[in-house]
Design an enzyme around this catalytic site. Structure first.
Site, PDB file in Angstrom:
ATOM      1  N   ARG B 274      18.039 -15.900   1.976  1.00  0.00           N
ATOM      2  CA  ARG B 274      18.645 -15.955   3.301  1.00  0.00           C
ATOM      3  C   ARG B 274      19.414 -14.658   3.516  1.00  0.00           C
ATOM      4  O   ARG B 274      20.526 -14.507   3.020  1.00  0.00           O
ATOM      5  CB  ARG B 274      19.587 -17.169   3.366  1.00  0.00           C
ATOM      6  CG  ARG B 274      19.956 -17.614   4.765  1.00  0.00           C
ATOM      7  CD  ARG B 274      21.142 -18.566   4.710  1.00  0.00           C
ATOM      8  NE  ARG B 274      22.362 -17.815   4.464  1.00  0.00           N
ATOM      9  CZ  ARG B 274      23.469 -18.311   3.898  1.00  0.00           C
ATOM     10  NH1 ARG B 274      23.508 -19.565   3.505  1.00  0.00           N
ATOM     11  NH2 ARG B 274      24.530 -17.547   3.726  1.00  0.00           N
ATOM     12  N   HIS B 278      24.488 -18.229   7.120  1.00  0.00           N
ATOM     13  CA  HIS B 278      23.816 -19.519   7.282  1.00  0.00           C
ATOM     14  C   HIS B 278      23.376 -19.719   8.735  1.00  0.00           C
ATOM     15  O   HIS B 278      22.273 -20.165   9.005  1.00  0.00           O
ATOM     16  CB  HIS B 278      24.763 -20.644   6.866  1.00  0.00           C
ATOM     17  CG  HIS B 278      24.249 -22.001   7.190  1.00  0.00           C
ATOM     18  ND1 HIS B 278      23.217 -22.585   6.499  1.00  0.00           N
ATOM     19  CD2 HIS B 278      24.605 -22.880   8.159  1.00  0.00           C
ATOM     20  CE1 HIS B 278      22.959 -23.776   7.031  1.00  0.00           C
ATOM     21  NE2 HIS B 278      23.790 -23.971   8.034  1.00  0.00           N
ATOM     22  N   TYR B 287      31.942 -15.108   0.958  1.00  0.00           N
ATOM     23  CA  TYR B 287      31.550 -15.697  -0.325  1.00  0.00           C
ATOM     24  C   TYR B 287      30.421 -15.000  -1.067  1.00  0.00           C
ATOM     25  O   TYR B 287      30.103 -15.367  -2.181  1.00  0.00           O
ATOM     26  CB  TYR B 287      31.170 -17.179  -0.135  1.00  0.00           C
ATOM     27  CG  TYR B 287      30.089 -17.416   0.913  1.00  0.00           C
ATOM     28  CD1 TYR B 287      28.745 -17.277   0.586  1.00  0.00           C
ATOM     29  CD2 TYR B 287      30.417 -17.748   2.222  1.00  0.00           C
ATOM     30  CE1 TYR B 287      27.760 -17.469   1.544  1.00  0.00           C
ATOM     31  CE2 TYR B 287      29.433 -17.953   3.180  1.00  0.00           C
ATOM     32  CZ  TYR B 287      28.119 -17.818   2.840  1.00  0.00           C
ATOM     33  OH  TYR B 287      27.154 -18.003   3.776  1.00  0.00           O
TER      34      TYR B 287
HETATM   35  C1  LIG Z   1      23.692 -34.651   5.387  1.00  0.00           C
HETATM   36  C2  LIG Z   1      24.255 -33.327   5.746  1.00  0.00           C
HETATM   37  N1  LIG Z   1      25.319 -32.854   5.096  1.00  0.00           N
HETATM   38  C3  LIG Z   1      25.855 -31.671   5.408  1.00  0.00           C
HETATM   39  C4  LIG Z   1      25.325 -30.917   6.403  1.00  0.00           C
HETATM   40  C5  LIG Z   1      25.956 -29.591   6.777  1.00  0.00           C
HETATM   41  N2  LIG Z   1      25.032 -28.508   6.395  1.00  0.00           N
HETATM   42  C6  LIG Z   1      24.200 -27.960   7.304  1.00  0.00           C
HETATM   43  S1  LIG Z   1      23.162 -26.885   6.603  1.00  0.00           S
HETATM   44  C7  LIG Z   1      23.825 -27.098   5.067  1.00  0.00           C
HETATM   45  C8  LIG Z   1      23.266 -26.359   3.912  1.00  0.00           C
HETATM   46  C9  LIG Z   1      21.802 -26.577   3.756  1.00  0.00           C
HETATM   47  O1  LIG Z   1      21.296 -25.811   2.721  1.00  0.00           O
HETATM   48  P1  LIG Z   1      19.769 -25.840   2.339  1.00  0.00           P
HETATM   49  O2  LIG Z   1      19.274 -27.247   2.291  1.00  0.00           O
HETATM   50  O3  LIG Z   1      19.584 -25.025   1.128  1.00  0.00           O
HETATM   51  O4  LIG Z   1      19.027 -25.166   3.579  1.00  0.00           O
HETATM   52  P2  LIG Z   1      19.240 -23.704   4.197  1.00  0.00           P
HETATM   53  O5  LIG Z   1      20.265 -23.829   5.270  1.00  0.00           O
HETATM   54  O6  LIG Z   1      19.645 -22.800   3.104  1.00  0.00           O
HETATM   55  O7  LIG Z   1      17.923 -23.338   4.785  1.00  0.00           O
HETATM   56  C10 LIG Z   1      24.875 -28.013   5.123  1.00  0.00           C
HETATM   57  C11 LIG Z   1      25.700 -28.414   3.989  1.00  0.00           C
HETATM   58  C12 LIG Z   1      24.203 -31.442   7.075  1.00  0.00           C
HETATM   59  N3  LIG Z   1      23.603 -30.760   8.069  1.00  0.00           N
HETATM   60  N4  LIG Z   1      23.685 -32.626   6.734  1.00  0.00           N
END
Ligand SMILES: Cc1ncc(C[n+]2csc(CCOP(=O)(O)OP(=O)(O)O)c2C)c(N)n1
Lengths: 324, 380
Positions: B274, B278, B287
């Site tokens: 990434r 985010h 971070y």
């Molecule tokens: C159940 C849930 N918990 C927390 C969140 C908040 N949140 C949004 S994206 C994220 C991180 C997701 O990381 P990853 O699955 O690795 O996907 P990426 O964003 O890196 O593509 C979090 C914690 C959420 N959307 N859904």
């Protein structure tokens, strides 16, 4: 006295309690190094280290389930759920376990867990970053539910929650995280759980609100005053167990009541409040109690300001109640 | 049991050079014959053009958010090869169950730029009718389901859809995208288990982009890799260089064909990065060190793809200049149009809650329409 916003006040409360009580641990997604997506735990990782401020894998069920286990062991976990919209993977642990541990074990066990989580809309968050799920937790026997509206109460209620013997859902109204600033004492103090605050005295209509909507209720009360209607505004602060005495006392005085909340109307907490008022103050009522709430739809994105029960929707309800 | 119980090491670009990672592009401009998906030159060029388009879109949308013209954007900067390569491997009848970062896949499958941008502005023509945040669109015509924010929920649904198709003997595979963070969610476990037990024709496509907001991938699991998680579920898995579009097409196509042939699901771990925050709500400076981004930048999927095409005489600077100008104009024009579309009508808030509008919503709608308007938006 230092001026703080709600983020700073909650952060200050967490730091104070972590210094005071080494059993207090924080866990959640992104709560560590970065200090949470709203920065509520900022600096705590540096001060207390990664064994007390823990970045967890992405699982709310894991977070709450482990918090329950830690509490059974004797720690005092304060898990964070990043948005209350994402609390549902942990709902089983909260409803089936956290809420019932004391009762089902005949009082042998208890779970002292404070789940902190941001709630509410008005931040362009759409369906999944805006909801107010309080009634889904109030409905579950065994949980206390708190929702402060200002920095002073946020710190005081947080400290009271962490020291409370029962599990507490601590809802933080994210729309006013930084906007609600005020004097916050440096040291230790608590705000008692179960006590509402009369934030504006009045004789004509009681307006009951909490969290971010309190300010909308106050704004509507100001406008109503300009139209000759004198509102009493009650900030519930603790949603459950609710301060029934404060409500009844106010309704006895005004005979008219408007309840405001962001959550959808049907089976929202307003329904319970109106039922309680009917049960306990029916003969004092001069008008049917009214609810000004979110609509019974998922929380919308573009039209969020039309969805929310803002002052422009509270005022007509207040006037209608006053003129009934 | 090496590779299973070892604690995951800090994620770095050199990991994609490991022997267990499928790669196709070689430094001399050729493709490793065993991992060459053998796509046509035309397809390669159009994939490259699509990749440039989504990279540019990302840049424009971040700028629009900074200017306050849209509320939010969550992009795919650095992950384009994983997203486009996997989408390109799908057959026309296959379905996508997306996370929130794969607008490139939706566009590749036929969602119009106009439609995507209408969602970004949450306007009256938004396929989600302005109800969801930006980057939460839906496109049934592209066999692309509706996006929701909660992590992991789509994984099990992809399994159920494929299971349904299998029960009706329809030749159809589902592919679901998720980040490595989602492998910790309840639904990853459920999806993996049900898919393997019922041998559903599903491809579990994990974008390991190194981060779940501020949480690094090595804190998400103690397994040495994400792919290894397939072992315990009884599901074959593969690691692929997610920044090598040819390798991604190859492993995804193999998984699709395997599923279609009745051999069940495959877990793919695409090693990518990434490159941005985010989302527009995130500041990664808080971070993560810049040098990691610089290191991964050397393996940028767009740059590597272009270099490969150039070495094979399929691309040059003149074509790039023409493409940049064309795509830039296309995006600008589409933004101008989408930005002018009015917000959704008030009544639309109460539609689609149920198939028809019940009494209480009719009542609430009437009350709202007749009532005073909120300040600060152009509702009508
Ligand atoms: C159940 C849930 N918990 C927390 C969140 C908040 N949140 C949004 S994206 C994220 C991180 C997701 O990381 P990853 O699955 O690795 O996907 P990426 O964003 O890196 O593509 C979090 C914690 C959420 N959307 N859904």
């Amino acid at each position: 006295m230092p001026q703080m916003n709600m983020v700073q006040a909650i952060n200050d409360g967490l730091r104070l309690e972590m210094r005071r009580d080494s059993r207090v641990v924080l866990l959640g997604e992104d709560v560590g190094k970065v200090g949470g997506v709203f920065r509520v735990t900022q600096g705590l990782f540096d001060e207390f280290g990664d064994s007390r401020v823990v970045d967890t894998p992405l699982s709310e069920g894991g977070i709450v389930g482990c918090a329950i286990g830690m509490a059974l062991y004797g720690l005092v976990p304060v898990p964070e759920i990043q948005f209350s919209d994402f609390i549902f993977p942990a709902y089983d642990q909260i409803v089936s376990e956290l809420a019932k541990y004391r009762y089902r074990s005949g009082g042998e066990y208890s779970c002292k867990v404070v789940i902190r989580t941001p709630v509410g809309g008005g931040i362009r968050g759409g369906h999944y970053h805006s909801q107010s799920p309080e009634s889904l937790f109030i409905h579950v026997a065994g949980l206390k539910v708190v929702c402060p509206s200002n920095a002073y109460d946020a710190k005081g209620l947080l400290l009271a929650s962490i020291r409370d013997p029962d599990p507490v859902l601590f809802f933080e109204p994210k729309r006013i995280y930084r906007a609600a600033k005020g004097d916050v004492p440096d040291g230790d103090y608590t705000v008692e759980i179960g006590k509402a605050a009369v934030v504006r005295e009045g004789k004509d209509v009681t307006v009951i609100a909490w969290g971010a909507m309190l300010y909308e209720a106050i704004a509507a009360a100001d406008e109503a005053a300009a139209n000759g209607v004198d509102c009493e505004v009650l900030d519930l602060r603790t949603l459950w167990p609710v301060d029934i005495d404060a409500i009844v006392e106010s309704v006895k005085k005004t005979g008219r009541v408007v309840v405001v909340h962001e959550a959808p109307k049907t089976c929202g907490f307003g329904a319970e409040l109106v039922a309680l008022i009917n049960e306990k103050a029916f003969l004092h009522l001069e008008a049917p109690p009214m609810r000004v709430t979110g609509f019974d739809t998922p929380f919308p994105y573009t039209l969020e300001m039309e969805y929310l029960p803002l002052a422009h929707r509270i005022l007509p309800a207040v006037m209608q109640t006053a003129q009934f | 049991m090496n590779g299973i119980t070892a604690t995951a090491a800090k994620y770095s670009p050199s990991e994609s050079l490991n022997d267990d990672v499928v790669k196709a592009m070689r430094s001399d401009g050729t493709l490793d014959p065993s991992n060459d998906p053998r796509i046509s030159r035309e397809l390669a060029v159009s994939l490259y053009e699509a990749m440039v388009r989504i990279r540019m879109l990302d840049e424009r949308l971040v700028a629009l958010q900074r200017q306050g013209r849209i509320g939010f954007h969550i992009g795919s900067y650095g992950e384009e090869a994983a997203i486009l390569g996997s989408a390109a491997a799908l057959r026309p009848n296959d379905w996508l169950f997306p996370c929130y970062r794969e607008f490139g896949a939706a566009l590749w499958r036929g969602m119009s730029l106009e439609s995507y941008l209408n969602n970004m502005f949450g306007n009256a023509n938004d396929p989600a009718k302005g109800r969801q945040m930006p980057d939460h669109y839906t496109c049934k015509a592209a066999k692309f389901t509706s996006i929701s924010s909660p992590i992991g929920t789509q994984i099990t649904q992809a399994v159920g859809f494929a299971w349904g198709a299998k029960s009706q003997k329809e030749d159809l595979v589902t592919l679901t995208y998720f980040g490595e963070g989602a492998t910790s969610s309840n639904e990853f476990h459920n999806g993996m288990n049900f898919a393997a037990v019922f041998k559903t024709p599903t491809v579990m496509f994990c974008r390991n982009n190194g981060w779940a907001i501020s949480v690094p991938s090595e804190k998400q699991t103690a397994s040495a890799t994400f792919a290894v998680k397939g072992v315990a579920y009884g599901m074959p898995s593969v690691r692929v260089d997610g920044n090598d579009i040819f390798a991604v097409i190859k492993v995804t196509r193999d998984a699709i064909l395997r599923a279609a042939a009745g051999f069940g699901p495959t877990l793919i771990e695409a090693l990518t990065y990434r490159m941005s925050g985010h989302s527009t709500s995130d500041d990664p400076k808080a971070y993560r060190p810049d040098d990691a981004v610089v290191e991964w930048g050397k393996r940028d999927p767009l740059m590597r793809f272009r270099k490969h095409l150039e070495m094979n005489g399929l691309w040059n600077e003149a074509k790039q200049v023409e493409l940049d100008a064309r795509v830039d104009a296309e995006i600008r024009d589409a933004i101008t149009v989408a930005e002018k579309v009015a917000p959704p009508a008030l009544e639309t808030m109460f539609e689609d809650v149920y198939e028809s509008v019940p009494w209480h919503l009719r009542e609430q709608c009437a009350e709202m329409v007749a009532g005073p308007r909120a300040k600060g938006h152009g509702g009508h």
